[in-house]
Scaffold this active site. Sequence first.
Site, PDB file in Angstrom:
ATOM      1  N   ASN A 107      -9.770  -4.767  -5.482  1.00  0.00           N
ATOM      2  CA  ASN A 107      -9.547  -6.013  -4.587  1.00  0.00           C
ATOM      3  C   ASN A 107      -8.263  -6.083  -4.272  1.00  0.00           C
ATOM      4  OD1 ASN A 107      -9.661  -8.698  -3.775  1.00  0.00           O
ATOM      5  ND2 ASN A 107     -11.287  -8.874  -5.117  1.00  0.00           N
ATOM      6  N   CYS A 141       9.844  26.010  13.116  1.00  0.00           N
ATOM      7  CA  CYS A 141      10.919  25.318  12.911  1.00  0.00           C
ATOM      8  C   CYS A 141      11.494  24.647  14.117  1.00  0.00           C
ATOM      9  CB  CYS A 141      11.856  26.116  12.064  1.00  0.00           C
ATOM     10  SG  CYS A 141      13.454  25.079  11.611  1.00  0.00           S
ATOM     11  N   PHE A 156     -14.261 -10.827  -9.243  1.00  0.00           N
ATOM     12  CA  PHE A 156     -13.244 -11.118 -10.225  1.00  0.00           C
ATOM     13  C   PHE A 156     -11.936 -10.524  -9.810  1.00  0.00           C
ATOM     14  CE2 PHE A 156     -16.705 -10.516 -13.756  1.00  0.00           C
ATOM     15  CZ  PHE A 156     -17.300 -11.710 -13.532  1.00  0.00           C
ATOM     16  N   CYS A 177      -9.873 -11.993  -6.831  1.00  0.00           N
ATOM     17  CA  CYS A 177      -9.142 -12.593  -5.873  1.00  0.00           C
ATOM     18  C   CYS A 177      -7.758 -13.094  -6.630  1.00  0.00           C
ATOM     19  CB  CYS A 177      -9.819 -13.846  -5.402  1.00  0.00           C
ATOM     20  SG  CYS A 177      -9.126 -14.726  -4.205  1.00  0.00           S
ATOM     21  N   ASN A 216      -3.124 -11.399   2.462  1.00  0.00           N
ATOM     22  CA  ASN A 216      -3.746 -12.759   2.705  1.00  0.00           C
ATOM     23  C   ASN A 216      -3.781 -13.631   1.772  1.00  0.00           C
ATOM     24  OD1 ASN A 216      -6.581 -13.289   1.539  1.00  0.00           O
ATOM     25  ND2 ASN A 216      -6.369 -11.236   1.512  1.00  0.00           N
ATOM     26  N   CYS A 248       9.033  21.539  -5.374  1.00  0.00           N
ATOM     27  CA  CYS A 248       8.810  20.113  -5.653  1.00  0.00           C
ATOM     28  C   CYS A 248       8.079  19.694  -4.308  1.00  0.00           C
ATOM     29  CB  CYS A 248      10.008  19.445  -5.732  1.00  0.00           C
ATOM     30  SG  CYS A 248      11.170  19.102  -3.962  1.00  0.00           S
ATOM     31  N   CYS A 250      14.485  27.024  -5.653  1.00  0.00           N
ATOM     32  CA  CYS A 250      13.446  26.347  -5.100  1.00  0.00           C
ATOM     33  C   CYS A 250      12.562  26.191  -6.347  1.00  0.00           C
ATOM     34  CB  CYS A 250      12.674  27.138  -4.356  1.00  0.00           C
ATOM     35  SG  CYS A 250      10.808  26.097  -3.533  1.00  0.00           S
ATOM     36  N   CYS A 310       9.213  17.138   6.562  1.00  0.00           N
ATOM     37  CA  CYS A 310       9.169  18.050   7.713  1.00  0.00           C
ATOM     38  C   CYS A 310       8.280  17.150   8.723  1.00  0.00           C
ATOM     39  CB  CYS A 310       8.633  19.515   7.394  1.00  0.00           C
ATOM     40  SG  CYS A 310       8.485  20.499   8.895  1.00  0.00           S
TER      41      CYS A 310
END
Lengths: 434, 444
Positions: free
Chosen positions: A204, A347, A137, A139, A77, A383, A380, A390
Amino acid sequence: MADLKTNFLGIESPNPYWLASAPPTDKEYNVRRAFEAGWGGVVWKTLGSEGPPVVNVNGPRYGAIYGADRRLLGLNNIELITDRPLEVNLEEMARVKADYPDRALIASIMVPCEEEAWKAILPRVAETGADGIELNFGCPHGMSERGMGSAVGQVPEYIEMVTRWCKKYYDRPVIVKLTPNITDIRKPAEAAKNGGADAVSLINTINSITSVNLDTFSPEPSIDGKGSHGGYCGPAVKPIALSMVSEISRAQATHGLPISGIGGVTTWRDAAEFMALGCGTVQVCTAAMTYGFKIIDELTAGLSKWMDEKGYKDVSEIVGLAVPNVTDWQYLNLNYVAKAKIDQDQCIKCGRCYAACEDTSHQAISMSEDRVFEVMDDECVACNLCVDVCPVDGCISMEPMAAGEVDPRTGREVQPNYANWTTHPNNPMAKAAE
Amino acid sequence: MAQGQMAPGIVSGRLSSDELTSNFTDLHPPLAPHEAAVAADRCYFCYDAPCVAACPTEIDIPLFMRHIQAGQPEAAGETILAQNILGGMCARVCPTETLCEEACVREAAEGAPVEIGRLQRYATDSVMAGGAHPFDRAAPTGKTVAVIGAGPAGLACAHRLAMLGHDVVIHESKPKPGGLNEYGIAAYKSTNNFAQAEVDWLMQIGGITIETGSVLGETISLDGLSTNYDAVFLSIGLAGVNALRAGGIDKDGVRPAVEFISDVRQASDLAALPVGRNVVVIGGGMTAVDAAVKSKLLGAEHVTIAYRRGRDAMGASRYEQDLAASHGVKIMTNVQPVAVHGNGAAAEIELEYTSSEGGQLTGTGEVIRLPADQVLKAIGQTLEGAPEGLKLDGNKIAVTGAGRTSITGVWAGGDCAAGGEDLTVTAVAEGRDAAMDIHANLTA
Ligand SMILES: Cc1cc2nc3c(=O)[nH]c(=O)nc-3n(C[C@H](O)[C@H](O)[C@H](O)COP(=O)(O)OP(=O)(O)OC[C@H]3O[C@@H](n4cnc5c(N)ncnc54)[C@H](O)[C@@H]3O)c2cc1C
Ligand code: SF4
């Protein structure tokens, strides 16, 4: 049903949901409707000094970011503070507060960064019977160019100075609303505290341009072919707000400083998360602007139901529950080893985990001719990207390995003890474990 | 003047014009832009997507979904049309429930696939609404190819060849091009004369001439074609209908379902089209369903599909069966026709119950008679007019590779060629692939 009665800085409200200072709280008409709908409090649309009020643009004030089915995810805005005369606002505030003594009514104020200006307005606000004030304080547009709003919020010294004036000329709670358009949120929070603030509220809105029109090459929202950065809010900003709130909650200098959390609160769950990170109340704006005041029914019922399930009797019990678990990266347990597990029954064989892992991560998922996707534990690194992409909730999970098991990726045994980077041999600054 | 549903015999005007118009509108109305955006957003952009493999023309479905998501339906349309030049018709007529949408992972996940067919229509409609043709011709090769039959297989082959720079002459026996798109496909799938509009749009590529009234075996011969053209592609479909063995089959009111369907498709005034009060359709495939549903939509009071085997053996998909049922068509299974009774014109049909043991179908001896003033035979089409000397595989033209027949320089595809399902999309795939092979041959 858990009681949602809230006491924040001594200000009572039937629930912790306040409407943030914004269009929903711009005038008596809206605020009465909000209270009738069940909102716990409002922070009245920001007041400016006596005299001719500010003017707003006469073209579009808002721009939006959408998800699927035009679900509004982010709103921007370029509206300024109230454009109605101070006197009118003050009269309305007094009337509303008198009719709704059990609701919180906070006056948001933004006047020039001069002691006289604050000295002039504060007694008049006090007369309305408002429960406290919030210093705007934050905007990021329009007012900041006039040395107000985030222009003050970005300079901790000014925050401290103005807060001090407020404490001098006003005897009810002073809340300082912080801008996120700053590198380290802890600095302005500390300044507010040093100035005597009773609480901070954040965040803000964030400087933003929602989009660029590719025909006219004007940023949106476009006013006669030109655009200006505005303030971004809504669900999209919640993660940023949560992080900033947590920083203030856990910093030594500001720990324990009451916080009113703002930024994308859309459902009860968001509110509970803000509160767990240390907020005594939450302020809502975009969700109300998107769906109307009626969402308060879900917000209150949902929070209450969750509290019942968890056995919490009072909202104050939730406040800060997650703060001890927010830490720095360097203190995370490097001996914690997890592996992704794909539940083959759930799955649906879309292969998104495979594409993500194969193209962008660790090549740790295999794909067979008949579309069976399996995690290769020896590649693996846990991570979590597969879990995140998924489409089936709960199909892929991260399962921790038990101490004593051998991680097939590193060939090392999973250690039972906690050990972090500060003592890790690869860390040149490592201190020997004591 | 509408005579009403109760009028006996085969008569026109059972329903008012308004009722007929509303009955024959789009089965699936087109998606509006917002609907399309929401529907396309459901696509997960699967890796090596199963829907692509399930589409005989292998359209890159996730990519076209992404184009729609990104606000460019025309780009989506071009992605589709690059693989399947009749993507617009396929979007309307493909039994998606047994093709792409069956393979959609969201079908597995929640029984609600991404609406690929409808989104394909949205995308291809956007291209065609733009009027322009998105493909260009390559430099002329100086070669000319004859395509026999202007159905989906022939049109797809011709377009691809034209795009590659060859000149094409399509010889078509009927007065209009389109094949079964024009004369066969259910009217509620292809509304607003879409088949002709699509042919016109396709022809914009240039380099293709259609000669109607040109009949292989009558006005032209394969030998002549082989002499005059650099290659020949046969896409003559299945012009014959299988014979039904039952008594009284020559009575008035008994006719092939495809003829009835063609009449419906070609009718300029549906109210003038006669239909029975009691219609019995013999068969179990898509043609049977189309004929039955159309009879119902025209105002027949009772419509029954009589199929000699069980439901699972029906050629029509479950979706098509449900479509028939939802229109009030009764499906009788395990019954075979014994005789049509009536004095000159059909009045009743006698059906015998069947049982099949070990694949062997036998009558049980138990019979039932149904009122039937109209009997539509939908027991399959058969190859007719295939040139002498071509090796056949069963009842169809034998092909190897991308439609190569036993005669050098002659390719075949679509319903007339062996292999693949008898579907519009399969015909398009075979036409396109044969074109690529012809091109490789002509430019080798
Ligand atoms: C009633 C009915 C409904 C169907 N509904 C569907 C459906 O919903 N979805 C779907 O995917 N498929 C449907 N099909 C099947 C689909 O229409 C065919 O698989 C497809 O049209 C085959 O294309 P084609 O080009 O091989 O043959 P055709 O479309 O049959 O075209 C062959 C063309 O060759 C011409 N021709 C024939 N003989 C000669 C000759 N001797 N000389 C010159 N020209 C000749 C014909 O006039 C015709 O134009 C339906 C079929 C029927 C009969
Ligand atoms: S052509 Fe048919 S099968 Fe292929 S994607 Fe389109 S609708 Fe599905």
